[in-house]
Motif scaffolding. Structure first.
Motif, short mmCIF file in Angstrom:
data_model
loop_
_atom_site.label_atom_id
_atom_site.label_comp_id
_atom_site.label_asym_id
_atom_site.label_seq_id
_atom_site.Cartn_x
_atom_site.Cartn_y
_atom_site.Cartn_z
N GLY A 279 1.45 7.28 -5.68
CA GLY A 279 1.39 6.64 -4.38
C GLY A 279 1.63 7.61 -3.25
O GLY A 279 2.20 8.69 -3.41
N ALA A 280 1.16 7.21 -2.05
CA ALA A 280 1.27 8.09 -0.88
C ALA A 280 2.66 8.10 -0.29
O ALA A 280 2.98 8.98 0.51
CB ALA A 280 0.26 7.64 0.18
N LEU A 281 3.55 7.15 -0.66
CA LEU A 281 4.90 7.09 -0.10
C LEU A 281 5.93 7.78 -1.00
O LEU A 281 7.13 7.67 -0.74
CB LEU A 281 5.30 5.63 0.12
CG LEU A 281 4.43 4.84 1.12
CD1 LEU A 281 4.94 3.42 1.25
CD2 LEU A 281 4.42 5.53 2.47
N ARG B 144 0.83 -1.20 0.00
CA ARG B 144 0.00 0.00 0.00
C ARG B 144 0.87 1.26 0.00
O ARG B 144 1.90 1.34 0.67
CB ARG B 144 -0.91 0.02 1.24
CG ARG B 144 -1.89 -1.13 1.29
CD ARG B 144 -2.70 -1.09 2.56
NE ARG B 144 -3.48 -2.30 2.74
CZ ARG B 144 -4.16 -2.59 3.83
NH1 ARG B 144 -4.17 -1.72 4.83
NH2 ARG B 144 -4.83 -3.71 3.91
N GLY B 145 0.47 2.26 -0.72
CA GLY B 145 1.16 3.54 -0.78
C GLY B 145 2.23 3.63 -1.84
O GLY B 145 2.78 4.71 -2.08
#
Length: 698
Positions: free
Chosen positions: A553-555, A543-544
């Motif tokens: 992506g969130a990362l 995830r991310g």
């Protein structure tokens, strides 16, 4: 004779359950500790007590079973024959007899083994005798497995039998299957017997109760009978035969003249003659049923003669027609059956020997006339005059709602006179004139006791918090509301419906609102897209991360910096420190091969080889120390490097961290990381009273 209550019989346990009950009770109710050091008399009494208690428990359980089950020779013959029909008298007596024999064998075993225990010379021998006694008792109980299982099934069936009193006033219905017996019972009683259009719907005796002349009557519905010999009848039919043979009752023999039951009138009459001996000394009514389908008058002459011959065969037989569907003559049949049975019971009472002893004590006197003169009632003339004057002066009242009587006049002049009367009407008359019960309600305001009669019908004030609501209501409120609405309409017409669409927000606020709305739209679309796809849940380590070129992506570094910047946190230094952080893995190059600028400078200096060697060693030691310090301080010292705004947020984070740690470290108690093993004490070695002798155990 009272009714036997079969529902009070206790459940019969199976043989394994009975053994468990006996042994468990013996273990709980008797001592359990004995030692070889005791006196031999104490040891003997210990084991004798166990044998006696086990024998008493078994005897008590078996005696309760034998006592609660009915003895066929002591109960009413109806119940005795019914049990013989349903359960087989021989099998029933054999099961009870086996339990009685088992009880005697258990008593004999206990008596013999107790005699042997009295001569036991050691604890071991007494214990072996006790085990032998209990084992032989349990073996006897195991052999009663089939008898106990059979008696339990009998108990279940007995508890489902109807509570039938064989000595009370009883109406009994019999006949071929599907002739209308159950329907008639549902009509005259509160019972709910199943009625179906096929034969043998009723497979057992059903009991209902009806009321007649302030007495309770018992009504029994029997299964249908077939015209065959007694030895060929099944268990269902034998229940009806048993009831007919042993109950003193009034019998209703049903005949279906429409032949819809599946049996002709000849077959039904043949059945009547075959069971005719069971009707001896009983009041009998031949009920011709289903006349709504086939009227009695239209029946063929030869078939009618067959039915009439049934009633003519004896003086106590009555023929009646009836229909369950149209309810024709249902009450008449019930009343006639009850009257005939009641007269028979009274006559039987009078024929007993007790009546003569009572009649000898009674003397009945009948007055005789002294002459032939007729003496009428003497009414004084003053009474007759007062009665006539009362009849003339008394006004006539309305008879609305009352049943007409012979004294009511029916001519038109009398009705007009009754309508013109000025007499005060009663509440009953007013009720019928204004709609009847449930429609008309009396007006109690007429009987209010007030200072002025004109106030009786005034509206009752509504009180709220001790104040009258009417005092706070403006009587001109509706007129004022109408004036305000007219003024508002006039202003709207003059100024026009001008709506200012300009917003009061500034440019930055409008931009923020627009961004929020766009973000909501994107999140809503993404949620719908993800919800519509049939895919598995992404694992947490994936995830991310970047999915494609459109979703980084969130990362992602840029995404993190932008997200934290929106909330007021500068994340640039944190990203830089993370990029410059030393790798914790092993380096490919050797430390001895690493060349530093200081080493190149030192090569040019004019130092001895020993001095260079010492300097190089100290330099390597300092490098090792730096690496160890870097590993010991895993947390960044700069607040921005750990995602915090300033030192104040760092102190708050430390305080909350200490709160979580305090839960384990407060008071010096052991925590989840402490791996201590406590001393384990064996219970049987460390509990109980300490005896003389060894201290190894208690």
């Amino acid at each position: 004779m009272p009714v036997y209550n079969f529902k009070s019989i206790s459940a019969v346990p199976t043989s394994p359950d009975l053994i468990d009950i006996v042994l468990t009770r013996t273990q709980r109710r008797t001592p359990t500790v004995i030692h070889p050091g005791y006196k031999i008399t104490r040891i003997r009494s210990f084991y004798i007590r166990k044998i006696k208690f086990t024998q008493q428990t078994i005897s008590e359980r078996l005696s309760n079973i034998l006592t609660e089950f009915p003895r066929l020779d002591d109960i009413h013959p109806f119940y005795s024959d019914l049990c013989n029909t349903l359960y087989d008298r021989d099998h029933y007596k054999l099961a009870l007899g086996q339990l009685n024999t088992a009880r005697g064998l258990v008593d004999a075993i206990a008596r013999d083994l107790i005699r042997m225990v009295k001569h036991g010379d050691s604890l071991y021998r007494c214990k072996c005798l006790k085990r032998a006694a209990l084992g032989r008792m349990c073996t006897i109980l195991k052999r009663q497995k089939s008898s106990l299982a059979y008696l339990e099934e009998v108990r279940k069936h007995l508890s489902r039998l109807p509570a039938l009193d064989p000595t009370t006033r009883t109406l009994l219905m019999c006949g071929c299957p599907n002739v209308g017996k159950s329907s008639f019972m549902n009509k005259i009683t509160r019972a709910n017997v199943d009625v179906q259009p096929y034969a043998f719907t009723t497979k057992s005796l059903f009991v209902g109760h009806a009321d007649y002349r302030y007495l309770r009557w018992q009504v029994i519905d029997t299964p249908g009978l077939l015209d065959q010999k007694l030895e060929y009848r099944n268990t269902i039919e034998m229940q009806a035969i048993t009831a007919l043979a042993h109950l003193t009752c009034s019998v209703l023999y049903f005949v279906d003249i429409s032949e819809n039951c599946g049996y002709t009138i000849e077959q039904q009459c043949s059945l009547f003659w075959s069971i005719r001996p069971l009707f001896a000394n009983k009041e009998l009514i031949v009920v011709v049923n289903k006349i709504d389908i086939c009227p009695w008058e239209t029946l063929e002459a030869d078939k009618k003669k067959l039915v009439e011959d049934l009633a003519a065969s004896s003086e106590n037989i009555t023929l009646m027609t009836m229909s369950n569907t149209s309810e024709h003559n249902i009450s008449a049949v019930k009343n006639l059956a009850c009257d005939k049975l009641l007269a028979t019971r009274v006559e039987n009472r009078l024929n007993t020997s007790k009546v003569s002893t009572v009649m000898n004590r009674l003397q009945v006197f009948t007055p005789l006339p002294r002459d032939d003169v007729v003496r009428d009632a003497s009414i004084p003339a003053s009474v007759l005059e007062a009665r006539d004057s009362m009849d003339k002066d008394k006004p006539k009242k309305s008879r609305v709602g009352y049943a007409p009587t012979k004294n009511d006049v029916t001519d038109d002049d009398s009705d007009a006179e009754m309508g013109d009367t000025t007499a005060k009407k009663t509440a009953r008359e007013l009720m019928w004139e204004n709609g009847g019960p449930g429609v008309w309600a009396p007006d109690y305001r007429d009987v209010y006791d007030l200072a002025e009669d004109s106030q009786k019908y005034d509206a009752i004030p509504q009180i709220l918090n001790g104040k009258n609501i009417a005092d706070y209501i403006d009587p001109e409120i509706e007129a004022k509301l109408a004036a305000l609405e007219a003024e508002e309409e006039q202003l709207v017409a003059e100024l026009g419906a001008v709506i200012d669409d300009e917003s009061d927000l500034e440019e930055e606020e409008e931009a923020a609102v627009t961004a929020i709305r766009e973000k909501k739209t994107v999140m809503r679309q993404r949620s719908r897209f993800n919800r519509g796809q049939n895919k598995s849940v992404m694992p947490r380590h994936v995830r991310g991360r970047a999915k494609d070129m459109h979703d980084s992506g969130a990362l992602n570094k840029d995404t993190i910096v932008q997200t934290l910047g929106d909330v007021g946190v500068d994340a640039t230094k944190m990203i830089e420190n993370r990029a410059r952080a030393p790798k914790r893995g092993r380096s490919v190059s050797r430390r001895s091969e690493a060349v530093t600028p200081d080493d190149t400078d030192m090569a040019d200096t004019s130092l001895s080889k020993g001095s260079l060697k010492k300097l190089k060693k100290s330099r390597s030691l300092s490098i090792k120390r730096e690496h160890s310090l870097a590993r010991s301080h895993s947390k960044p010292r700069d607040p921005s490097a750990s995602g915090l705004r300033d030192e104040a947020m760092v102190s708050k984070a430390k305080a909350k961290e200490m709160i979580g740690i305090k839960k384990w470290s407060f008071g010096g108690r052991s925590g989840e990381g402490d791996r201590t093993q406590s001393v384990h004490l064996v219970k049987w070695m460390n509990t109980g009273k300490k005896r003389n002798g060894t201290t190894y155990c208690r």
